[in-house]
Write a protein that holds these residues in place. Structure first.
Motif, mmCIF file in Angstrom:
data_model
loop_
_atom_site.group_PDB
_atom_site.id
_atom_site.type_symbol
_atom_site.label_atom_id
_atom_site.label_comp_id
_atom_site.label_asym_id
_atom_site.label_seq_id
_atom_site.Cartn_x
_atom_site.Cartn_y
_atom_site.Cartn_z
ATOM 1 N N PHE A 70 0.853 -1.198 0.000
ATOM 2 C CA PHE A 70 0.000 0.000 0.000
ATOM 3 C C PHE A 70 0.879 1.235 0.000
ATOM 4 O O PHE A 70 2.069 1.183 0.316
ATOM 5 N N LYS A 71 0.244 2.360 -0.374
ATOM 6 C CA LYS A 71 0.945 3.644 -0.439
ATOM 7 C C LYS A 71 0.266 4.646 0.496
ATOM 8 O O LYS A 71 -0.965 4.746 0.501
ATOM 9 N N LEU A 72 1.053 5.329 1.293
ATOM 10 C CA LEU A 72 0.494 6.323 2.215
ATOM 11 C C LEU A 72 1.083 7.703 1.940
ATOM 12 O O LEU A 72 2.204 7.823 1.424
ATOM 13 N N GLU A 73 0.313 8.723 2.341
ATOM 14 C CA GLU A 73 0.830 10.093 2.318
ATOM 15 C C GLU A 73 0.533 10.729 3.664
ATOM 16 O O GLU A 73 -0.514 10.450 4.271
ATOM 17 N N PHE A 74 1.435 11.566 4.127
ATOM 18 C CA PHE A 74 1.277 12.220 5.419
ATOM 19 C C PHE A 74 1.357 13.734 5.246
ATOM 20 O O PHE A 74 1.819 14.228 4.219
ATOM 21 N N GLY A 75 0.905 14.460 6.288
ATOM 22 C CA GLY A 75 1.012 15.922 6.240
ATOM 23 C C GLY A 75 1.007 16.493 7.638
ATOM 24 O O GLY A 75 0.813 15.771 8.624
ATOM 25 N N TYR A 76 1.238 17.820 7.713
ATOM 26 C CA TYR A 76 1.239 18.523 9.002
ATOM 27 C C TYR A 76 -0.067 19.295 9.153
ATOM 28 O O TYR A 76 -0.486 19.994 8.226
ATOM 29 N N GLY A 93 -2.778 11.196 5.671
ATOM 30 C CA GLY A 93 -3.714 11.895 4.789
ATOM 31 C C GLY A 93 -4.198 11.023 3.655
ATOM 32 O O GLY A 93 -4.278 9.796 3.785
ATOM 33 N N ASP A 94 -4.547 11.668 2.534
ATOM 34 C CA ASP A 94 -4.919 10.994 1.289
ATOM 35 C C ASP A 94 -6.075 10.012 1.499
ATOM 36 O O ASP A 94 -7.069 10.356 2.140
ATOM 37 N N GLU A 95 -5.968 8.812 0.965
ATOM 38 C CA GLU A 95 -7.040 7.816 1.063
ATOM 39 C C GLU A 95 -6.427 6.440 1.304
ATOM 40 O O GLU A 95 -5.228 6.242 1.080
ATOM 41 N N ILE A 96 -7.254 5.518 1.800
ATOM 42 C CA ILE A 96 -6.831 4.114 1.879
ATOM 43 C C ILE A 96 -7.924 3.321 1.206
ATOM 44 O O ILE A 96 -9.023 3.155 1.749
ATOM 45 N N SER A 97 -7.636 2.877 0.009
ATOM 46 C CA SER A 97 -8.670 2.253 -0.808
ATOM 47 C C SER A 97 -7.997 1.277 -1.770
ATOM 48 O O SER A 97 -6.771 1.235 -1.837
ATOM 49 N N PRO A 98 -8.792 0.553 -2.566
ATOM 50 C CA PRO A 98 -8.163 -0.360 -3.533
ATOM 51 C C PRO A 98 -7.398 0.389 -4.631
ATOM 52 O O PRO A 98 -6.720 -0.242 -5.432
ATOM 53 N N ASP A 99 -7.484 1.734 -4.665
ATOM 54 C CA ASP A 99 -6.652 2.502 -5.603
ATOM 55 C C ASP A 99 -5.193 2.517 -5.160
ATOM 56 O O ASP A 99 -4.290 2.614 -5.974
ATOM 57 N N ASN A 100 -4.977 2.494 -3.840
ATOM 58 C CA ASN A 100 -3.582 2.598 -3.376
ATOM 59 C C ASN A 100 -3.151 1.469 -2.433
ATOM 60 O O ASN A 100 -2.142 1.590 -1.734
#
Ligand code: TMP
Ligand code: ASP
Length: 242
Positions: free
Chosen positions: A177-183, A192-199
Protein backbone atom coordinates in the motif's frame (compact mmCIF):
# COMPACT_ATOMS: atom_id res chain seq x y z
CA UNK A 1 -20.22 20.75 -5.33
CA UNK A 2 -21.95 23.81 -3.85
CA UNK A 3 -20.59 27.15 -5.15
CA UNK A 4 -19.79 28.30 -1.60
CA UNK A 5 -16.85 25.93 -1.61
CA UNK A 6 -13.68 26.95 -3.44
CA UNK A 7 -11.64 24.34 -5.31
CA UNK A 8 -8.19 24.38 -3.67
CA UNK A 9 -6.58 21.48 -5.50
CA UNK A 10 -7.48 18.87 -8.09
CA UNK A 11 -5.52 15.62 -8.22
CA UNK A 12 -5.92 12.59 -10.46
CA UNK A 13 -8.57 10.90 -8.28
CA UNK A 14 -9.78 13.61 -5.88
CA UNK A 15 -10.77 17.27 -5.63
CA UNK A 16 -10.10 19.28 -2.46
CA UNK A 17 -12.44 22.18 -1.58
CA UNK A 18 -12.30 24.84 1.13
CA UNK A 19 -14.57 24.51 4.19
CA UNK A 20 -16.22 27.30 6.21
CA UNK A 21 -13.89 26.31 9.03
CA UNK A 22 -10.41 27.13 7.72
CA UNK A 23 -8.80 24.21 9.55
CA UNK A 24 -10.91 21.76 7.51
CA UNK A 25 -11.27 20.75 3.85
CA UNK A 26 -13.87 18.88 1.82
CA UNK A 27 -12.52 16.01 -0.29
CA UNK A 28 -14.53 14.75 -3.25
CA UNK A 29 -13.59 11.34 -4.69
CA UNK A 30 -13.75 11.22 -8.49
CA UNK A 31 -14.65 8.31 -10.77
CA UNK A 32 -11.41 8.82 -12.76
CA UNK A 33 -8.70 6.18 -12.70
CA UNK A 34 -5.14 6.67 -13.88
CA UNK A 35 -2.13 4.38 -14.03
CA UNK A 36 1.54 4.74 -14.94
CA UNK A 37 1.55 8.44 -14.04
CA UNK A 38 -1.64 9.07 -16.00
CA UNK A 39 -0.39 7.49 -19.25
CA UNK A 40 -3.47 5.30 -18.93
CA UNK A 41 -6.81 6.92 -18.05
CA UNK A 42 -10.42 5.76 -17.66
CA UNK A 43 -13.61 6.54 -15.77
CA UNK A 44 -15.48 3.97 -13.69
CA UNK A 45 -18.94 5.03 -12.61
CA UNK A 46 -19.24 4.54 -8.85
CA UNK A 47 -15.50 4.26 -8.10
CA UNK A 48 -15.40 7.62 -6.29
CA UNK A 49 -18.25 6.61 -3.99
CA UNK A 50 -16.74 3.18 -3.24
CA UNK A 51 -13.27 4.60 -2.49
CA UNK A 52 -14.76 7.31 -0.27
CA UNK A 53 -16.83 4.81 1.74
CA UNK A 54 -13.97 2.29 2.01
CA UNK A 55 -11.47 5.00 3.05
CA UNK A 56 -13.85 6.40 5.66
CA UNK A 57 -14.35 2.98 7.29
CA UNK A 58 -10.60 2.30 7.29
CA UNK A 59 -9.73 5.74 8.68
CA UNK A 60 -12.27 5.19 11.48
CA UNK A 61 -10.69 1.84 12.27
CA UNK A 62 -7.20 3.37 12.31
CA UNK A 63 -8.35 6.22 14.59
CA UNK A 64 -9.78 3.60 16.99
CA UNK A 65 -6.27 2.10 16.95
CA UNK A 66 -4.67 5.44 17.89
CA UNK A 67 -3.34 6.32 14.44
CA UNK A 68 -3.64 10.08 13.82
CA UNK A 69 -5.44 10.69 10.49
CA UNK A 70 -6.94 13.69 8.70
CA UNK A 71 -10.40 12.07 8.51
CA UNK A 72 -13.24 13.79 10.38
CA UNK A 73 -16.49 12.50 8.89
CA UNK A 74 -18.34 11.56 5.74
CA UNK A 75 -20.31 14.43 4.19
CA UNK A 76 -22.05 12.18 1.69
CA UNK A 77 -21.26 9.02 -0.25
CA UNK A 78 -18.41 10.47 -2.32
CA UNK A 79 -17.30 13.36 -0.11
CA UNK A 80 -15.55 13.51 3.25
CA UNK A 81 -14.61 16.29 5.64
CA UNK A 82 -10.98 16.18 6.74
CA UNK A 83 -8.50 18.25 8.70
CA UNK A 84 -6.52 20.59 6.47
CA UNK A 85 -2.93 19.43 6.20
CA UNK A 86 0.21 20.61 4.45
CA UNK A 87 1.03 17.48 2.46
CA UNK A 88 4.61 16.17 2.73
CA UNK A 89 5.65 15.43 -0.90
CA UNK A 90 6.61 11.80 -0.23
CA UNK A 91 4.77 8.58 -1.09
CA UNK A 92 5.51 5.91 1.50
CA UNK A 93 5.01 2.42 0.08
CA UNK A 94 5.03 -0.59 2.38
CA UNK A 95 5.29 -4.06 0.86
CA UNK A 96 4.48 -7.37 2.59
CA UNK A 97 4.52 -9.43 -0.61
CA UNK A 98 6.64 -8.77 -3.69
CA UNK A 99 4.68 -7.48 -6.70
CA UNK A 100 4.48 -4.55 -9.11
CA UNK A 101 7.50 -2.28 -9.46
CA UNK A 102 9.55 -4.25 -6.90
CA UNK A 103 9.55 -7.23 -9.26
CA UNK A 104 10.21 -5.07 -12.32
CA UNK A 105 13.25 -3.43 -10.70
CA UNK A 106 14.77 -6.40 -8.83
CA UNK A 107 15.14 -10.16 -9.32
CA UNK A 108 12.57 -10.92 -6.60
CA UNK A 109 9.78 -13.18 -7.89
CA UNK A 110 6.16 -11.95 -7.85
CA UNK A 111 4.24 -13.35 -4.87
CA UNK A 112 7.30 -13.81 -2.62
CA UNK A 113 6.30 -13.20 1.01
CA UNK A 114 8.88 -10.77 2.40
CA UNK A 115 10.57 -11.81 5.67
CA UNK A 116 9.87 -8.30 7.02
CA UNK A 117 7.92 -5.36 5.59
CA UNK A 118 9.87 -3.37 3.01
CA UNK A 119 9.44 0.41 2.95
CA UNK A 120 10.10 2.22 -0.34
CA UNK A 121 9.90 6.01 -0.39
CA UNK A 122 9.08 7.94 -3.56
CA UNK A 123 9.22 11.67 -4.24
CA UNK A 124 5.68 12.90 -4.96
CA UNK A 125 6.41 14.80 -8.15
CA UNK A 126 4.50 14.02 -11.36
CA UNK A 127 6.99 15.92 -13.57
CA UNK A 128 9.79 13.67 -12.30
CA UNK A 129 7.53 10.59 -12.49
CA UNK A 130 7.55 10.00 -8.69
CA UNK A 131 11.13 8.61 -8.46
CA UNK A 132 12.30 6.21 -5.75
CA UNK A 133 14.26 8.36 -3.28
CA UNK A 134 16.81 7.80 -0.50
CA UNK A 135 16.95 9.17 3.07
CA UNK A 136 20.09 11.12 2.15
CA UNK A 137 18.38 12.73 -0.83
CA UNK A 138 15.41 13.65 1.39
CA UNK A 139 17.91 15.31 3.76
CA UNK A 140 19.62 17.07 0.89
CA UNK A 141 16.30 18.50 -0.32
CA UNK A 142 15.42 19.58 3.24
CA UNK A 143 11.99 18.00 2.78
CA UNK A 144 11.49 16.93 6.41
CA UNK A 145 13.67 16.34 9.45
CA UNK A 146 15.11 12.87 9.95
CA UNK A 147 13.13 12.72 13.20
CA UNK A 148 9.86 13.30 11.35
CA UNK A 149 10.86 10.79 8.67
CA UNK A 150 11.47 8.18 11.39
CA UNK A 151 8.10 9.04 12.91
CA UNK A 152 6.37 8.54 9.54
CA UNK A 153 8.15 5.22 8.97
CA UNK A 154 7.16 3.97 12.42
CA UNK A 155 3.55 5.06 11.85
CA UNK A 156 3.55 3.22 8.51
CA UNK A 157 4.78 0.02 10.20
CA UNK A 158 2.08 0.36 12.87
CA UNK A 159 -0.60 0.99 10.23
CA UNK A 160 0.59 -2.16 8.45
CA UNK A 161 0.20 -4.27 11.60
CA UNK A 162 -3.34 -2.95 12.15
CA UNK A 163 -4.43 -3.21 8.50
CA UNK A 164 -2.86 -6.60 7.81
CA UNK A 165 -4.95 -8.25 10.50
CA UNK A 166 -8.02 -6.17 9.59
CA UNK A 167 -7.88 -7.39 5.98
CA UNK A 168 -7.00 -10.95 6.98
CA UNK A 169 -10.25 -11.06 8.95
CA UNK A 170 -12.15 -10.34 5.76
CA UNK A 171 -10.10 -12.86 3.79
CA UNK A 172 -7.89 -10.38 1.97
CA UNK A 173 -4.10 -10.42 1.71
CA UNK A 174 -2.61 -6.94 2.13
CA UNK A 175 0.18 -7.18 -0.46
CA UNK A 176 1.33 -3.55 -0.39
CA UNK A 177 0.00 0.00 0.00
CA UNK A 178 0.95 3.64 -0.44
CA UNK A 179 0.49 6.32 2.22
CA UNK A 180 0.83 10.09 2.32
CA UNK A 181 1.28 12.22 5.42
CA UNK A 182 1.01 15.92 6.24
CA UNK A 183 1.24 18.52 9.00
CA UNK A 184 -1.90 20.02 10.60
CA UNK A 185 -1.97 23.64 11.83
CA UNK A 186 -0.39 22.54 15.13
CA UNK A 187 2.42 20.80 13.19
CA UNK A 188 1.21 17.33 14.17
CA UNK A 189 1.88 14.63 11.59
CA UNK A 190 -1.35 13.06 10.32
CA UNK A 191 -2.06 10.29 7.82
CA UNK A 192 -3.71 11.90 4.79
CA UNK A 193 -4.92 10.99 1.29
CA UNK A 194 -7.04 7.82 1.06
CA UNK A 195 -6.83 4.11 1.88
CA UNK A 196 -8.67 2.25 -0.81
CA UNK A 197 -8.16 -0.36 -3.53
CA UNK A 198 -6.65 2.50 -5.60
CA UNK A 199 -3.58 2.60 -3.38
CA UNK A 200 -3.52 -0.86 -1.74
CA UNK A 201 -2.98 -4.23 -3.38
CA UNK A 202 -5.52 -6.68 -1.98
CA UNK A 203 -5.63 -10.34 -3.01
CA UNK A 204 -8.61 -12.60 -2.41
CA UNK A 205 -7.86 -15.28 0.19
CA UNK A 206 -11.14 -17.08 -0.55
CA UNK A 207 -9.52 -18.70 -3.62
CA UNK A 208 -8.99 -22.43 -3.15
CA UNK A 209 -5.77 -22.66 -5.20
CA UNK A 210 -2.77 -20.35 -5.37
CA UNK A 211 -4.01 -18.18 -8.24
CA UNK A 212 -3.71 -14.48 -7.60
CA UNK A 213 -7.06 -12.70 -7.72
CA UNK A 214 -6.53 -8.94 -7.43
CA UNK A 215 -9.41 -6.97 -5.93
CA UNK A 216 -7.71 -3.59 -6.48
CA UNK A 217 -6.53 -1.12 -9.15
CA UNK A 218 -4.39 -3.82 -10.77
CA UNK A 219 -7.69 -4.81 -12.45
CA UNK A 220 -7.32 -1.56 -14.42
CA UNK A 221 -3.49 -1.40 -14.56
CA UNK A 222 -3.31 -4.92 -16.01
CA UNK A 223 -6.56 -4.83 -18.04
CA UNK A 224 -8.22 -7.57 -15.99
CA UNK A 225 -11.73 -6.00 -16.09
CA UNK A 226 -14.28 -6.07 -13.26
CA UNK A 227 -12.91 -3.12 -11.28
CA UNK A 228 -16.22 -1.94 -9.85
CA UNK A 229 -17.19 -5.52 -8.95
CA UNK A 230 -13.87 -5.93 -7.09
CA UNK A 231 -14.17 -2.61 -5.20
CA UNK A 232 -17.81 -3.42 -4.34
CA UNK A 233 -16.71 -6.76 -2.93
CA UNK A 234 -14.12 -5.05 -0.69
CA UNK A 235 -16.76 -2.56 0.48
CA UNK A 236 -19.22 -5.39 1.15
CA UNK A 237 -16.71 -7.43 3.20
CA UNK A 238 -15.69 -4.34 5.24
CA UNK A 239 -19.31 -3.51 6.05
CA UNK A 240 -20.06 -7.09 7.04
CA UNK A 241 -17.07 -7.07 9.40
CA UNK A 242 -17.45 -3.68 11.09
P1 TMP B 1 4.20 -0.27 -7.23
O1 TMP B 1 4.41 -1.74 -7.11
O2 TMP B 1 3.70 0.16 -8.58
O3 TMP B 1 5.41 0.52 -6.79
O4 TMP B 1 3.01 0.10 -6.20
C1 TMP B 1 3.10 -0.21 -4.84
C2 TMP B 1 1.81 0.19 -4.15
O5 TMP B 1 1.64 1.60 -4.16
C3 TMP B 1 0.56 -0.39 -4.77
O6 TMP B 1 -0.33 -0.75 -3.74
C4 TMP B 1 -0.02 0.73 -5.57
C5 TMP B 1 0.42 1.95 -4.81
N1 TMP B 1 0.70 3.10 -5.67
C6 TMP B 1 -0.05 4.25 -5.54
O7 TMP B 1 -0.96 4.32 -4.71
N2 TMP B 1 0.24 5.31 -6.33
C7 TMP B 1 1.24 5.29 -7.26
O8 TMP B 1 1.45 6.28 -7.96
C8 TMP B 1 2.00 4.08 -7.39
C9 TMP B 1 3.11 3.98 -8.39
C10 TMP B 1 1.70 3.02 -6.56
N1 ASP C 1 -1.33 6.81 -9.24
C1 ASP C 1 -0.56 6.58 -10.43
C2 ASP C 1 -1.05 7.41 -11.60
O1 ASP C 1 -1.51 8.43 -11.42
C3 ASP C 1 -0.37 5.20 -10.84
C4 ASP C 1 -0.72 3.98 -10.02
O2 ASP C 1 -1.50 4.04 -9.06
O3 ASP C 1 -0.25 2.92 -10.42
O4 ASP C 1 -1.00 7.14 -12.77
Amino acid sequence: MNNNYKLIYEGKAKKVFSHNDEDKVIIEFKDDATAFNALKKAKFEGKGKLNCLISARIFEFLIENNIPTHFIELKNENTMIAKKIKVIPLEIVLRNTAYGSLCKQTTIKPGTILAKPLIDIYLKNDELNDPLITKDRIDLMNLISSNDLDLIINLTLKINTVLKSFFKNIKLQLVDFKLEFGYDFKNNILLGDEISPDNCRLWDLKQKNDTIVSLDKDRFRNDLGGLIEAYSEINRRINEFI
